[in-house]
Design an enzyme around this catalytic site. Structure first.
Site, PDB file in Angstrom:
ATOM      1  N   GLU A 210      64.849  13.671  79.456  1.00 61.07           N
ATOM      2  CA  GLU A 210      64.465  15.041  79.764  1.00 61.07           C
ATOM      3  C   GLU A 210      63.438  15.075  80.887  1.00 61.07           C
ATOM      4  O   GLU A 210      62.702  14.099  81.107  1.00 61.07           O
ATOM      5  CB  GLU A 210      63.868  15.724  78.524  1.00 61.07           C
ATOM      6  CG  GLU A 210      64.804  15.787  77.336  1.00 61.07           C
ATOM      7  CD  GLU A 210      64.138  16.342  76.101  1.00 61.07           C
ATOM      8  OE1 GLU A 210      64.864  16.737  75.178  1.00 61.07           O
ATOM      9  OE2 GLU A 210      62.882  16.362  76.047  1.00 61.07           O
ATOM     10  N   LYS A 212      60.055  15.658  82.778  1.00 64.05           N
ATOM     11  CA  LYS A 212      58.616  15.646  82.454  1.00 64.05           C
ATOM     12  C   LYS A 212      57.942  16.612  83.418  1.00 64.05           C
ATOM     13  O   LYS A 212      57.857  16.366  84.619  1.00 64.05           O
ATOM     14  CB  LYS A 212      58.038  14.234  82.624  1.00 64.05           C
ATOM     15  CG  LYS A 212      56.512  14.171  82.488  1.00 64.05           C
ATOM     16  CD  LYS A 212      56.104  14.407  81.067  1.00 64.05           C
ATOM     17  CE  LYS A 212      54.583  14.329  80.917  1.00 64.05           C
ATOM     18  NZ  LYS A 212      53.897  15.506  81.513  1.00 64.05           N
ATOM     19  N   ARG A 217      51.068  21.602  77.515  1.00 61.19           N
ATOM     20  CA  ARG A 217      51.782  21.502  76.238  1.00 61.19           C
ATOM     21  C   ARG A 217      51.498  22.759  75.409  1.00 61.19           C
ATOM     22  O   ARG A 217      50.359  23.229  75.331  1.00 61.19           O
ATOM     23  CB  ARG A 217      51.309  20.248  75.496  1.00 61.19           C
ATOM     24  CG  ARG A 217      52.075  19.911  74.218  1.00 61.19           C
ATOM     25  CD  ARG A 217      53.398  19.266  74.529  1.00 61.19           C
ATOM     26  NE  ARG A 217      54.066  18.799  73.320  1.00 61.19           N
ATOM     27  CZ  ARG A 217      53.991  17.541  72.862  1.00 61.19           C
ATOM     28  NH1 ARG A 217      53.268  16.646  73.513  1.00 61.19           N
ATOM     29  NH2 ARG A 217      54.628  17.184  71.760  1.00 61.19           N
ATOM     30  N   ARG A 232      47.905  21.869  73.382  1.00 66.76           N
ATOM     31  CA  ARG A 232      47.989  20.486  72.893  1.00 66.76           C
ATOM     32  C   ARG A 232      46.809  20.135  71.992  1.00 66.76           C
ATOM     33  O   ARG A 232      46.956  19.408  71.005  1.00 66.76           O
ATOM     34  CB  ARG A 232      48.028  19.563  74.100  1.00 66.76           C
ATOM     35  CG  ARG A 232      47.852  18.086  73.818  1.00 66.76           C
ATOM     36  CD  ARG A 232      47.604  17.357  75.126  1.00 66.76           C
ATOM     37  NE  ARG A 232      47.281  15.962  74.933  1.00 66.76           N
ATOM     38  CZ  ARG A 232      48.017  14.956  75.393  1.00 66.76           C
ATOM     39  NH1 ARG A 232      49.117  15.195  76.059  1.00 66.76           N
ATOM     40  NH2 ARG A 232      47.651  13.710  75.204  1.00 66.76           N
ATOM     41  N   PHE A 296      61.400  21.688  74.027  1.00 66.48           N
ATOM     42  CA  PHE A 296      62.150  20.439  73.875  1.00 66.48           C
ATOM     43  C   PHE A 296      62.255  19.965  72.436  1.00 66.48           C
ATOM     44  O   PHE A 296      62.859  18.926  72.165  1.00 66.48           O
ATOM     45  CB  PHE A 296      61.550  19.325  74.743  1.00 66.48           C
ATOM     46  CG  PHE A 296      60.071  19.109  74.560  1.00 66.48           C
ATOM     47  CD1 PHE A 296      59.539  18.594  73.387  1.00 66.48           C
ATOM     48  CD2 PHE A 296      59.197  19.418  75.586  1.00 66.48           C
ATOM     49  CE1 PHE A 296      58.184  18.377  73.237  1.00 66.48           C
ATOM     50  CE2 PHE A 296      57.829  19.206  75.453  1.00 66.48           C
ATOM     51  CZ  PHE A 296      57.325  18.683  74.270  1.00 66.48           C
ATOM     52  N   ARG A 372      51.216   7.872  70.042  1.00 69.51           N
ATOM     53  CA  ARG A 372      51.957   7.442  71.230  1.00 69.51           C
ATOM     54  C   ARG A 372      52.756   6.196  70.840  1.00 69.51           C
ATOM     55  O   ARG A 372      52.280   5.086  70.964  1.00 69.51           O
ATOM     56  CB  ARG A 372      50.995   7.103  72.369  1.00 69.51           C
ATOM     57  CG  ARG A 372      50.209   8.274  72.926  1.00 69.51           C
ATOM     58  CD  ARG A 372      49.370   7.795  74.095  1.00 69.51           C
ATOM     59  NE  ARG A 372      48.426   8.778  74.550  1.00 69.51           N
ATOM     60  CZ  ARG A 372      48.674   9.679  75.487  1.00 69.51           C
ATOM     61  NH1 ARG A 372      49.860   9.719  76.047  1.00 69.51           N
ATOM     62  NH2 ARG A 372      47.749  10.526  75.873  1.00 69.51           N
ATOM     63  N   LYS A 378      57.395   8.119  78.634  1.00 69.26           N
ATOM     64  CA  LYS A 378      57.461   8.884  79.886  1.00 69.26           C
ATOM     65  C   LYS A 378      57.541   7.924  81.068  1.00 69.26           C
ATOM     66  O   LYS A 378      56.932   6.865  81.079  1.00 69.26           O
ATOM     67  CB  LYS A 378      56.239   9.797  80.028  1.00 69.26           C
ATOM     68  CG  LYS A 378      54.898   9.112  79.903  1.00 69.26           C
ATOM     69  CD  LYS A 378      53.762  10.115  79.808  1.00 69.26           C
ATOM     70  CE  LYS A 378      52.428   9.416  79.558  1.00 69.26           C
ATOM     71  NZ  LYS A 378      51.324  10.372  79.365  1.00 69.26           N
TER      72      LYS A 378
END
Length: 509
Positions: A210, A212, A217, A232, A296, A372, A378
């Protein structure tokens, strides 16, 4: 429990780099805390008072930190009540009343307790990586699985509430914590990938690739006509983004929790400067800048929680929700199960559209908030890191009189303070230099002839060519050719990249 016990535990945590030792010290303290003491003790050890920021500055606290009590006398409830009263003191004459409350508290505190209070109230105790250590400590103190604690924290968003739940009700109580529409969930994060080929080799064929975006966010909750939006960092911004509220309110559903990004686009559909997007989230929002959402992920839909479903199921549900032609533009562009050639085309298309790169996601992965991991990676053509600004040096030549060369720190994965990994003065505009010079003195914990050392509050995004081994810095690694891209007001030190992320950029590492 005496407040001094909390201060002693905090000192023990700071004195070791061992994650296990840190967690053990915190767990021992939590076991000794009474029921009503668990929440404030947990919050303090994570560096955040239950009351949040109480609006007290260094100058005020500096005047009060003197003539300490000889022996400990303050209890945990004493301090928690004082901070609650302090946070609730507003209106005419509140400044004088707040200072009187603080003076009463500081007079009853020992020298060590005063130092702890200063750091707690100014945010200096806040160390993002310590969050994971506290979660380990909660699991140990309550004798419950760490996974149960982390899941409850993901869904509640509160370390203090998670600790109280675990210690009071154990695994059964933790399992009863569910996603609640209207209460934000901690977002799942993507780790950095070295290249598209490497990430595809790591995750295999069952992935989605997808765009970035260079945006902010967002997490959006809908319950009937009520729509709420969080950033975020789980800061609510609903009132400032009516266009996002209207678009989600138009969707064919009753309840939903959506995850995505938003950014400002120009008339040609290309992203405007990141600062334009962030201008909508400040105290003086620029309402002429309109935001476009791109979703997303879908965590809940019409009474069905989707967190534990594989991403492929969540994407199917999201596609159905956004199936109408008027909603198609709300979906993040991407391709599922692409060939390597198709994945490269997605990356090229994202870059051509002015975006940062792509995110590659494993389709079999559940939603793992606040981490993460490998499941989301990413890929950007240029290495970038979010780092904490630890200090700045006065410039020379054309930059004389301006705070220029900034000291950069990566987050310690073991729960310590940020670890310095380099300096840079590259990439700074005159406007940015003026801003640093005006802003940094108010954040300084130390001032020297050469410059200032700062409280770890600001996050800056830097581009770099890689990393190299270096005995000069405590982490044994240094940035190569780092240059400033922008400051990230949407991120806190808890969101900064870790020392491990820097080490991953070592040649051959």
């Amino acid at each position: 429990m005496l407040f001094a016990d909390v201060v002693a535990a905090s000192a023990a945590v700071a004195a070791t780099r061992s994650r296990t030792a840190k967690a053990t010290a915190i767990a021992d303290l939590l076991r000794r805390a009474d029921g009503d003491e668990v929440r404030p003790v947990t919050a303090w050890l994570a560096g955040d008072p239950l009351q949040g920021r109480v609006g007290v500055g260094w100058r005020t606290l500096g005047r009060l930190a003197h003539d300490p009590a000889v022996a400990p006398q303050l209890t945990v409830p004493d301090v928690d009540r004082a901070l609650t009263e302090l946070a609730g003191t507003t209106g005419t004459g509140s400044a004088a009343r707040r200072e009187a409350l603080l003076e009463q508290l500081f007079t009853a505190a020992t020298a060590d307790e005063q130092r702890f209070l200063v750091r707690l109230l100014t945010g200096e105790l806040r160390q993002g990586a310590l969050e994971g250590v506290v979660l380990d400590a909660i699991a140990a103190a309550a004798d419950v699985p760490a996974a149960a604690v982390r899941r409850a924290f993901m869904l509640s968003g509160s370390l203090a509430d998670t600790a109280a739940t675990a210690l009071d009700g154990g695994t059964t109580a933790l399992a009863a914590v569910h996603l609640q529409v209207g209460r934000p969930v901690r977002p799942m994060l993507a780790g950095p990938g070295s290249s598209l080929d490497a990430v595809l080799a790591d995750l295999g064929d069952d992935v989605t690739v997808e765009h970035k975006l260079d945006g902010a966010r967002i997490q959006v909750h809908r319950d009937g006509d009520a729509v709420r939006v969080w950033t975020r960092a789980l800061r609510e911004v609903t009132d400032g983004v009516p266009e996002l509220v209207a678009q989600v309110r138009s969707l064919p559903c009753r309840t939903a929790v959506l995850d995505g990004e938003t950014l400002a686009l120009d008339d040609d559909g290309r992203p405007r400067a990141f600062q334009d997007t962030m201008s909508r989230f400040g105290s003086a929002a620029d309402e002429t800048v309109l935001l476009s959402p791109f979703f997303f992920d879908l965590l809940h839909l019409d009474g069905r929680d989707l967190l534990d479903e594989p991403l492929s199921v969540r994407l199917d549900a999201l596609a159905e929700l956004l199936a109408r032609e008027e909603h198609a533009a709300l979906r993040m562009p991407g391709v599922r199960r692409p060939t390597p050639e198709q994945a490269a085309e997605v990356l090229d298309g994202a870059l051509a559209a002015g975006h940062e790169g792509v995110v590659v996601k494993a389709l079999d992965a559940p939603y793992a908030a606040g981490r993460r991991g490998r499941a989301w990676q990413k890929v950007k053509p240029v290495h970038t890191l979010d780092l904490v600004v630890l200090g700045a040096e006065w410039g020379y030549g054309r930059r004389s009189g301006k705070l220029s060369n900034i000291h950069l720190g990566a987050r310690d994965p073991d729960g310590g303070g940020p670890v310095m990994v380099g300096k840079t003065f590259k990439g700074m505009t005159d406007e940015l230099l003026d801003w640093q010079t005006a802003t940094f003195p108010d954040l300084a914990r130390e001032q020297h002839e050469w410059g200032v050392l700062l409280d770890p509050e600001l996050v800056v995004e830097v581009a770099l060519d890689g990393a190299q081994r270096s005995p000069r810095y405590p982490g044994g690694v240094a940035l190569r050719f780092a240059r400033v891209l922008r400051y990230r007001p949407d991120r806190s030190p808890a969101d900064a990249d870790t020392l491990d992320a820097v080490r991953a950029l070592l040649a051959g590492g």
